[in-house]
Write a protein that holds these residues in place. Structure first.
Motif, PDB file in Angstrom:
ATOM      1  N   GLY A 210       0.809  -1.209   0.000  1.00  0.00           N
ATOM      2  CA  GLY A 210       0.000   0.000   0.000  1.00  0.00           C
ATOM      3  C   GLY A 210       0.843   1.261   0.000  1.00  0.00           C
ATOM      4  N   GLY A 211       0.153   2.401  -0.054  1.00  0.00           N
ATOM      5  CA  GLY A 211       0.850   3.670  -0.114  1.00  0.00           C
ATOM      6  C   GLY A 211       0.680   4.464   1.155  1.00  0.00           C
ATOM      7  N   ALA A 212       0.252   5.717   1.012  1.00  0.00           N
ATOM      8  CA  ALA A 212       0.115   6.620   2.150  1.00  0.00           C
ATOM      9  C   ALA A 212      -1.110   6.276   2.990  1.00  0.00           C
ATOM     10  N   THR A 213      -1.121   6.755   4.223  1.00  0.00           N
ATOM     11  CA  THR A 213      -2.302   6.632   5.075  1.00  0.00           C
ATOM     12  C   THR A 213      -3.291   7.721   4.658  1.00  0.00           C
ATOM     13  N   LEU A 214      -4.511   7.655   5.184  1.00  0.00           N
ATOM     14  CA  LEU A 214      -5.510   8.664   4.875  1.00  0.00           C
ATOM     15  C   LEU A 214      -5.062  10.050   5.343  1.00  0.00           C
ATOM     16  N   ALA A 215      -4.462  10.112   6.529  1.00  0.00           N
ATOM     17  CA  ALA A 215      -3.993  11.389   7.065  1.00  0.00           C
ATOM     18  C   ALA A 215      -2.906  11.979   6.170  1.00  0.00           C
ATOM     19  N   LEU A 221      -2.836  16.238  -0.506  1.00  0.00           N
ATOM     20  CA  LEU A 221      -3.828  16.835  -1.397  1.00  0.00           C
ATOM     21  C   LEU A 221      -4.284  18.212  -0.923  1.00  0.00           C
ATOM     22  N   GLY A 222      -4.053  18.496   0.360  1.00  0.00           N
ATOM     23  CA  GLY A 222      -4.452  19.776   0.906  1.00  0.00           C
ATOM     24  C   GLY A 222      -5.944  19.922   1.047  1.00  0.00           C
ATOM     25  N   MET A 223      -6.616  18.810   1.326  1.00  0.00           N
ATOM     26  CA  MET A 223      -8.063  18.856   1.480  1.00  0.00           C
ATOM     27  C   MET A 223      -8.534  17.642   2.263  1.00  0.00           C
ATOM     28  N   PRO A 224      -9.681  17.754   2.952  1.00  0.00           N
ATOM     29  CA  PRO A 224     -10.186  16.624   3.734  1.00  0.00           C
ATOM     30  C   PRO A 224     -10.726  15.513   2.851  1.00  0.00           C
ATOM     31  N   ILE A 225     -10.641  14.293   3.336  1.00  0.00           N
ATOM     32  CA  ILE A 225     -11.173  13.130   2.630  1.00  0.00           C
ATOM     33  C   ILE A 225     -12.329  12.571   3.439  1.00  0.00           C
ATOM     34  N   LYS A 226     -13.482  12.465   2.824  1.00  0.00           N
ATOM     35  CA  LYS A 226     -14.688  11.985   3.500  1.00  0.00           C
ATOM     36  C   LYS A 226     -14.807  10.471   3.342  1.00  0.00           C
ATOM     37  N   THR A 227     -14.963   9.760   4.446  1.00  0.00           N
ATOM     38  CA  THR A 227     -15.075   8.303   4.410  1.00  0.00           C
ATOM     39  C   THR A 227     -16.505   7.882   4.086  1.00  0.00           C
ATOM     40  N   VAL A 228     -16.630   6.959   3.131  1.00  0.00           N
ATOM     41  CA  VAL A 228     -17.936   6.389   2.786  1.00  0.00           C
ATOM     42  C   VAL A 228     -17.773   4.892   2.611  1.00  0.00           C
ATOM     43  N   GLY A 229     -18.899   4.149   2.619  1.00  0.00           N
ATOM     44  CA  GLY A 229     -18.854   2.727   2.317  1.00  0.00           C
ATOM     45  C   GLY A 229     -18.549   1.852   3.504  1.00  0.00           C
ATOM     46  N   ASP A 230     -18.136   0.647   3.207  1.00  0.00           N
ATOM     47  CA  ASP A 230     -17.867  -0.388   4.189  1.00  0.00           C
ATOM     48  C   ASP A 230     -16.631  -0.039   5.014  1.00  0.00           C
ATOM     49  N   THR A 237     -13.707   9.073  -0.333  1.00  0.00           N
ATOM     50  CA  THR A 237     -13.825   9.954  -1.479  1.00  0.00           C
ATOM     51  C   THR A 237     -13.385  11.374  -1.154  1.00  0.00           C
ATOM     52  N   ALA A 238     -12.661  12.004  -2.083  1.00  0.00           N
ATOM     53  CA  ALA A 238     -12.348  13.424  -1.992  1.00  0.00           C
ATOM     54  C   ALA A 238     -12.915  14.098  -3.226  1.00  0.00           C
ATOM     55  N   VAL A 248     -14.842  16.849 -10.142  1.00  0.00           N
ATOM     56  CA  VAL A 248     -14.127  15.589 -10.305  1.00  0.00           C
ATOM     57  C   VAL A 248     -13.997  14.939  -8.943  1.00  0.00           C
ATOM     58  N   ALA A 249     -14.275  13.655  -8.852  1.00  0.00           N
ATOM     59  CA  ALA A 249     -14.194  12.944  -7.577  1.00  0.00           C
ATOM     60  C   ALA A 249     -12.982  12.014  -7.557  1.00  0.00           C
TER      61      ALA A 249
END
Length: 269
Positions: A210-215, A221-230, A237-238, A248-249
């Protein structure tokens, strides 16, 4: 996994102009899936490498070609732009063995003239996008340095880079062809491909854990990432400003074992 596919379908929809692009780590090749009017097939990441000895920038959709040049000492500079896999407008690639320089054009007459002058025709390098809500934002610009033997032409999606070269004495040759997405969105996708998934190391090998963590991704990206799904096999999604498009999502999949991002997608919302 079934829940994830359902979430993707709901997120990106099924209309004819919907796009979904994917990039993977863990041994998978980067790939993109898109359906657009005029453009067809997949989206293609166009890689840019630089030869510090000759001053030439080289552009290719082939990871093998990119990695071979990096191994030979060229500098990998990330994504130049994103192209459609197919359209009605091919971009031709030529090579001058005497100067050690490549040239790219969607002008068939220019191609034929160079071939007649001794350049070697190397076929279609990629395709120009025929879909653009705002052509100015997705234009790839061409600049010419009359003093350079190799690397005499530069091609960029970044208008600031084009302006900088023109200010330094390069000749502005205007639009060379068109990309699928504008510069602002492409640069964010470049961050995903090269820094979040971390699958573009100097040896061109994919990571397996894997790559980077969500944080880390949010910071890059300089923006928050909203968690959706399982939450077990989480999809996050950002939403990004697509510039030429209404939006663009970016959609990420997190590895449930180590909480790192293992898959990323980009789509027209």
């Amino acid at each position: 996994m079934k829940k994830l596919f359902i979430a993707l379908a709901l997120l990106f929809g099924t209309a004819g102009a919907t796009t979904v692009a994917h990039a993977h780590t863990a041994g998978y090749k980067n790939y993109v899936t898109i359906v657009y009017p005029k453009d067809s097939g997949n989206w293609v990441n166009m890689y840019r490498v630089y030869n510090p000895n000759s001053g030439e920038h080289f552009y290719t959709a082939s990871t093998a070609e990119r990695d071979g040049l990096v191994k030979a000492g060229w500098k990998y500079e990330g994504l130049g732009w994103i192209a459609p896999e197919k359209s009605h407008v091919p971009v031709y690639r030529m090579y001058n063995k005497n100067a050690g320089d490549h040239h790219y054009t969607m002008n068939a007459a220019e191609k034929d003239s160079l071939v007649k002058a001794g350049w070697r025709y190397e076929g279609i390098g990629w395709y120009s996008s025929e879909y653009s809500a705002d052509a100015k934002q997705s234009a790839v610009y061409r600049a010419y340095n009359p003093n350079a033997k190799a690397g005499s032409h530069n091609y960029t999606l970044n208008p600031a880079e084009q302006a900088s070269l023109v200010k330094a004495g390069w000749k502005n040759e205007n639009v060379a062809w068109y990309a699928v997405l504008p510069n602002s969105t492409t640069q964010r996708w470049n961050i995903v491909v090269t820094k979040i998934l971390k699958d573009e190391d100097p040896d061109g090998k994919l990571v397996s854990k894997g790559g980077a963590t969500l944080a880390q991704a949010e910071k890059l990206l300089g923006m928050p990432i909203k968690t959706v799904g399982d939450p077990i096999n989480s999809g996050v999604t950002a939403w990004l400003d697509g510039g030429a498009f209404s939006g663009v999502a970016f959609q990420f999949t997190v590895n449930k074992d180590n909480s790192k991002i293992t898959r990323a997608g980009i789509g027209h919302s």
